[in-house]
Design a protein around this motif. Structure first.
Motif, PDB file in Angstrom:
ATOM      1  N   UNK A   9       0.870  -1.213   0.194  1.00 43.31           N
ATOM      2  CA  UNK A   9       0.052  -0.024   0.041  1.00 43.31           C
ATOM      3  C   UNK A   9       0.856   1.190   0.043  1.00 43.31           C
ATOM      4  N   UNK A  10       0.970   2.111  -1.065  1.00 44.12           N
ATOM      5  CA  UNK A  10       1.872   3.152  -1.222  1.00 44.12           C
ATOM      6  C   UNK A  10       0.857   4.397  -0.818  1.00 44.12           C
ATOM      7  N   UNK A  11       1.307   5.249  -0.072  1.00 49.95           N
ATOM      8  CA  UNK A  11       0.757   6.534   0.356  1.00 49.95           C
ATOM      9  C   UNK A  11       1.667   7.598  -0.394  1.00 49.95           C
ATOM     10  N   UNK A  12       1.133   8.470  -1.103  1.00 49.59           N
ATOM     11  CA  UNK A  12       1.944   9.502  -1.886  1.00 49.59           C
ATOM     12  C   UNK A  12       1.752  10.685  -1.158  1.00 49.59           C
ATOM     13  N   UNK A  13       2.810  11.223  -1.138  1.00 47.67           N
ATOM     14  CA  UNK A  13       2.976  12.525  -0.304  1.00 47.67           C
ATOM     15  C   UNK A  13       4.126  13.409  -0.977  1.00 47.67           C
ATOM     16  N   UNK A  14       3.617  14.273  -1.880  1.00 46.63           N
ATOM     17  CA  UNK A  14       4.783  14.725  -2.830  1.00 46.63           C
ATOM     18  C   UNK A  14       3.873  15.973  -3.553  1.00 46.63           C
ATOM     19  N   UNK A  15       4.954  16.830  -3.892  1.00 46.04           N
ATOM     20  CA  UNK A  15       4.366  17.971  -4.802  1.00 46.04           C
ATOM     21  C   UNK A  15       4.163  19.161  -4.180  1.00 46.04           C
ATOM     22  N   UNK A  16       4.877  19.818  -3.082  1.00 41.96           N
ATOM     23  CA  UNK A  16       4.401  20.791  -2.380  1.00 41.96           C
ATOM     24  C   UNK A  16       4.776  22.071  -2.942  1.00 41.96           C
ATOM     25  N   UNK A  17       5.348  22.075  -4.168  1.00 42.60           N
ATOM     26  CA  UNK A  17       5.922  23.349  -4.748  1.00 42.60           C
ATOM     27  C   UNK A  17       6.877  24.235  -3.778  1.00 42.60           C
ATOM     28  N   UNK A  18       6.526  25.644  -3.635  1.00 42.20           N
ATOM     29  CA  UNK A  18       7.434  26.287  -2.927  1.00 42.20           C
ATOM     30  C   UNK A  18       6.949  26.364  -1.460  1.00 42.20           C
ATOM     31  N   UNK A  19       6.341  25.325  -0.840  1.00 42.45           N
ATOM     32  CA  UNK A  19       5.770  25.478   0.556  1.00 42.45           C
ATOM     33  C   UNK A  19       6.073  24.252   1.278  1.00 42.45           C
TER      34      UNK A  19
END
Ligand SMILES: Cc1cc2nc3c(=O)[nH]c(=O)nc-3n(C[C@H](O)[C@H](O)[C@H](O)COP(=O)(O)OP(=O)(O)OC[C@H]3O[C@@H](n4cnc5c(N)ncnc54)[C@H](O)[C@@H]3O)c2cc1C
Length: 403
Positions: free
Chosen positions: A85-95
């Motif tokens: 089970x993969x939980x994605x947590x990415x793509x936070x730009x400049x924050x």
């Protein structure tokens, strides 16, 4: 140094000009009782400001980082990959630093569903380390697998300020739930970051920031070529946190020493990234966490891990690893000058942001606005650009002081 530069530096050093500090001091020395009329606001003269040494000959390093921007906002969701089970947590730009703890809380809650006792985290940037610590606190045994440790990650090349809605999403591409999710992340993060304020090394601190302009009034509208490049309406939420985050205030000429027509001041949360990175890593290891250096080339390689649940915190790396073209690089560069511990303020002037940190004074050229560096994945430092940014900010200290 020219006489005018000398005058300007002296004014910044004294900071008080003719504001009557001596009057205030003599009032203190007087034995007569001092009455403050209740109808008059109590005005305290500003503290002296040390001048910045903005000289390109002093550059110690130039760092480049890619913001992992996604038009829809960060990807925080579950995807089955083989038997994992993969939980994605990415793509936070400049924050990424700003929203890290809140995003970690949401991702960790997904990961812990079903009573997981053991989890893997891929990536050891701002998002990976805070997710790993959050999982530990929820009771999981956690191993981080990453190509780079925190000091080598892109997160270590951020400026380190509270910027929770910097290139966080495209306002025209987010779903209706996003503003509320963003606000939850921001509020959780704001609270958690404050548990690091006041600690030795100042991993998180508050600093006055001056927004300076030569002309009074709102900034000029962008020129035609700049306007044409503005295809994206970046999502910003300027008032959503007004009840918890200090607000900025326009200063009168008597309240600041800078030779400009307009000055706003806000008190901003700042991350001393080198110290914070060290502290978070120590915290994770002390709680029994393990960090293993490892690079994954495709999602199928995740099946070789012993943990049933994997949180993917690979930032811009997710574009290659998961073939996610929705992650777009937004390049940013910072030139670093030697530390000036005596400087306790940051500023924005003439398209340049200057941030003093214990590991150096960062100078970041921002002309071009939020679109600057959009789609550019070149991580080679640009020396000419670094020198130009320093020169633009230096004009603030090399002109005659305000009378
Ligand atoms: C100039 C600049 C200034 C910034 N200033 C701020 C600021 O002031 N405040 C703020 O909040 N944000 C700021 N940001 C944004 C911030 O830097 C990012 O949002 C943040 O670094 C993203 O963190 P991350 O952990 O997702 O990614 P990263 O820091 O890139 O971490 C990714 C991790 O995953 C690992 N990894 C990647 N791919 C693989 C793979 N295939 N196999 C194994 N491991 C892998 C990497 O080695 C690394 O450990 C700034 C960005 C730039 C460019």
């Amino acid at each position: 140094m020219t006489p005018s530069a000398e005058t300007s530096r002296r004014v910044l050093l004294s900071g008080l000009g003719g504001l009557g500090i001596s009057g205030a001091l003599s009032a203190c020395a007087s034995t007569a009782p001092v009455t403050i009329a209740p109808s008059r606001p109590l005005f305290l003269a500003p503290a002296p400001l040390a001048p910045l040494r903005l000289d390109a000959r002093l550059i110690t390093r130039t760092t480049v980082c890619l913001r992992p921007f996604r038009a829809a906002g960060p990807r925080i969701e579950v995807e089955p990959v083989g038997d994992k089970r993969v939980v994605h947590n990415y793509g936070h730009g400049g924050s990424g630093w700003s929203l890290s703890w809140g995003s970690a809380a949401i991702a960790a809650a997904y990961a812990m569903q079903g009573g997981t006792r053991e989890a893997a985290v891929i990536g050891c940037g701002a998002i990976g380390i805070t997710t790993a610590i959050t999982l530990q606190r929820a009771g999981a045994k956690v191993t981080i697998y990453a190509s780079e440790r925190l000091p080598e990650s892109r997160s270590a090349r951020a400026s380190g300020m509270w910027t929770p809605d910097s290139r966080i999403a495209d306002a025209d591409k987010v779903d209706a739930a996003f503003p509320a999710v963003w606000e939850r992340m921001a509020r959780l993060s704001w609270a958690r970051h404050q548990t690091y304020v006041g600690l030795p090394g100042e991993p998180v601190s508050f600093l006055d920031r001056y927004i300076l302009a030569d002309a009074a009034g709102p900034p000029k509208p962008p020129s035609a070529p700049e306007r044409e490049r503005k295809e994206i309406r970046f999502a910003i939420y300027p008032d959503a946190l007004n009840d918890i985050v200090p607000r900025s205030r326009q200063l009168t000429a008597a309240e600041h020493p800078f030779p400009v027509a307009s000055a706003r001041r806000l008190t901003q949360m700042q991350f001393n990234v080198a110290d914070l990175a060290e502290r978070l890593t120590t915290e994770f290891l002390r709680e029994g966490g393990r960090i293993e250096t490892r690079t994954f080339h495709s999602p199928t390689e995740l099946s070789t891990l012993p943990q049933p649940v994997i949180v993917n915190c690979t930032g811009y790396g997710a574009r290659a690893l998961f073939g996610d073209d929705s992650v777009v690089p937004v390049r940013g560069q910072i030139a670093w000058l030697p530390p000036q511990p005596e400087v306790r303020y940051s500023l924005y002037y003439n398209g340049v942001s200057v941030i003093p940190r214990p590991d150096g004074v960062g100078v970041q050229g921002l002309r071009g606005g939020d679109m600057l560096g959009y789609g550019d994945d070149d991580e080679t430092p640009d020396r000419a650009d670094a020198e130009a940014a320093i020169a633009r900010a230096a004009t603030l200290f090399d002109r005659p002081a305000r009378a």
